[in-house]
Motif scaffolding. Structure first.
Motif, PDB file in Angstrom:
ATOM      1  N   UNK A 231       0.832  -1.199   0.000  1.00 16.56           N
ATOM      2  CA  UNK A 231       0.000   0.000   0.000  1.00 16.56           C
ATOM      3  C   UNK A 231       0.874   1.259   0.000  1.00 16.56           C
ATOM      4  N   UNK A 232       1.931   1.238   0.780  1.00 12.27           N
ATOM      5  CA  UNK A 232       2.865   2.361   0.769  1.00 12.27           C
ATOM      6  C   UNK A 232       3.518   2.480  -0.600  1.00 12.27           C
ATOM      7  N   UNK A 233       3.912   1.347  -1.143  1.00 10.66           N
ATOM      8  CA  UNK A 233       4.553   1.340  -2.459  1.00 10.66           C
ATOM      9  C   UNK A 233       3.639   1.960  -3.511  1.00 10.66           C
ATOM     10  N   UNK A 234       2.354   1.563  -3.516  1.00  8.80           N
ATOM     11  CA  UNK A 234       1.401   2.097  -4.490  1.00  8.80           C
ATOM     12  C   UNK A 234       1.186   3.594  -4.297  1.00  8.80           C
ATOM     13  N   UNK A 235       1.095   4.013  -3.041  1.00 10.96           N
ATOM     14  CA  UNK A 235       0.891   5.435  -2.763  1.00 10.96           C
ATOM     15  C   UNK A 235       2.068   6.267  -3.240  1.00 10.96           C
ATOM     16  N   UNK A 254      -7.328   7.709  -1.787  1.00 13.17           N
ATOM     17  CA  UNK A 254      -8.327   7.056  -2.637  1.00 13.17           C
ATOM     18  C   UNK A 254      -7.664   6.069  -3.594  1.00 13.17           C
ATOM     19  N   UNK A 255      -6.470   6.404  -4.068  1.00 13.56           N
ATOM     20  CA  UNK A 255      -5.793   5.546  -5.047  1.00 13.56           C
ATOM     21  C   UNK A 255      -5.388   4.201  -4.458  1.00 13.56           C
ATOM     22  N   UNK A 256      -5.271   4.106  -3.131  1.00  8.53           N
ATOM     23  CA  UNK A 256      -4.889   2.837  -2.494  1.00  8.53           C
ATOM     24  C   UNK A 256      -6.027   2.246  -1.658  1.00  8.53           C
ATOM     25  N   UNK A 261      -7.250   9.390   6.846  1.00  8.07           N
ATOM     26  CA  UNK A 261      -6.766   9.131   8.195  1.00  8.07           C
ATOM     27  C   UNK A 261      -6.072   7.777   8.285  1.00  8.07           C
ATOM     28  N   UNK A 262      -6.633   6.759   7.618  1.00  4.59           N
ATOM     29  CA  UNK A 262      -5.997   5.434   7.614  1.00  4.59           C
ATOM     30  C   UNK A 262      -4.621   5.506   6.947  1.00  4.59           C
ATOM     31  N   UNK A 263      -4.523   6.255   5.844  1.00 10.18           N
ATOM     32  CA  UNK A 263      -3.236   6.393   5.160  1.00 10.18           C
ATOM     33  C   UNK A 263      -2.231   7.125   6.028  1.00 10.18           C
ATOM     34  N   UNK A 264      -2.675   8.156   6.741  1.00  7.26           N
ATOM     35  CA  UNK A 264      -1.752   8.901   7.597  1.00  7.26           C
ATOM     36  C   UNK A 264      -1.198   8.018   8.700  1.00  7.26           C
TER      37      UNK A 264
END
Length: 351
Positions: A231-235, A254-256, A261-264
């Motif tokens: 997920x980090x790689x895709x972001x 949204x792209x992942x 908040x979840x991404x942060x």
């Protein structure tokens, strides 16, 4: 004497200062091969007549069959395999990675024989995979494109690797990331074996402003290639693909498939940085590459990476690296090149 044969006349010619044998894998990358050969060709004389006075080359094959490139163009190799010691280098040009047997057993044995006889070997583009498969890179660092970093690690997990540099010379084996770096490598070999004038002639005709050193950073090298979390790689890839414009972190999330908040929380756990801070650092790393590898005015570089003016860009650059863009360019002009320890993400990349 009119009775002297052409082969006899050829035998009387002095050996060129630089001679390279090429091993082309199945579905090899034509641009990598062409850039290498053309650099040698243009360094071979002063008048662009394609003579082979200073440099020579030969496409090698165990069977003499046409070799097909990944784009469909085919190359006719020479018939028979000469003694490897006839060459200064044996360059293995890789290509598509989904080919099960990129070179046959006889060619692999030929490359191994070359290393035993102290002939230097080069892995060009994905040629590093071919050399690793042959067991020639176990105790050496392989330089691969950022694009192929993860696949190399998966195939050869116990090998040393870099995807930051353009090419690496480790003992008698050189590996090159491919792309335009092939011309840089070929020019460096011309400079080493033939001289500065031949190198300059080749680069000027190729319209290359300057030869980059092997330790310089690959132009596009996202942190994503080094990160274990998909997920980090895709972001990060998404960020890197939008580096020239303002980008909402909501769009990145949204792209992942996560909320912002979840991404942060994910970035804080994996990288110890906010997504916005990482995006800024990616911009700065791209800016540093442009400062070093182009002659663009700073305002143009600022606009290229999404800043509205050069003063804001300059402040952020100094805040990130500890020096200004002008200082970096001045250092490069004085020293010829600048070796950068790219530690912006190194610690966080493997969390």
């Amino acid at each position: 004497m009119s009775g002297v044969t052409s082969s006899a006349r050829a035998a009387e010619q002095p050996r060129p200062a630089l001679k390279v044998g090429f091993v082309l894998s199945k579905n090899f990358t034509l641009s990598a091969f062409a850039l290498f050969v053309d650099t040698l060709r243009l360094a071979s004389d002063e008048d662009d007549r394609s003579s082979r006075r200073n440099c020579d080359w030969q496409v090698l094959s165990s069977n003499g069959h046409l070799i097909r490139s990944s784009c469909g163009v085919q190359i006719a190799p020479a018939v028979g395999l000469p003694d490897p010691k006839e060459f200064d280098y044996i360059a293995v040009v890789g290509g598509l990675l989904n080919v099960e047997e990129p070179i046959d057993d006889q060619m692999q044995a030929y490359i191994k024989r070359a290393t035993r006889e102290n002939v230097r070997v080069i892995g060009v583009c994905t040629g590093s995979f071919v050399l690793a498969q042959a067991g020639l890179l176990k105790r050496r660092t392989a330089c691969v494109s950022w694009l192929h970093h993860n696949e190399y690690v998966e195939r050869f997990p116990d090998h040393k690797i870099t995807s930051n540099q353009l090419y690496v010379e480790d003992q008698e084996i050189i590996t090159c990331a491919g792309g335009s770096a092939v011309a840089d490598l070929a020019a460096s070999l011309v400079r080493r074996h033939v001289g500065n004038k031949a190198e300059r002639n080749a680069l000027q005709i190729l319209q290359i402003e300057r030869r980059r050193e092997g330790k310089e950073v690959q132009p596009r090298n996202p942190l994503a290639t080094d990160h274990r979390d998909s997920r980090v790689r895709q972001a990060l890839i998404f960020m890197e693909n939008h580096i020239d414009k303002p980008l909402s972190m909501d769009k990145v999330a949204e792209s992942i498939g996560l909320s912002r908040r979840q991404m942060e929380r994910l970035f804080d756990r994996r990288l110890g940085l906010s997504p916005a801070a990482v995006f800024t650092r990616l911009k700065m790393r791209r800016a540093r590459t442009l400062v070093l590898q182009t002659s663009k005015p700073l305002i143009d570089i600022a606009l290229d990476i999404g800043f509205e003016n050069s003063s804001h860009f300059g402040r952020k650059f100094r805040e990130t690296f500890g020096y200004t863009p002008n200082t970096l360019r001045k250092t490069q002009k004085e020293q010829g090149f600048v070796h950068l320890d790219d530690d912006l993400f190194e610690t966080a990349a493997n969390r």
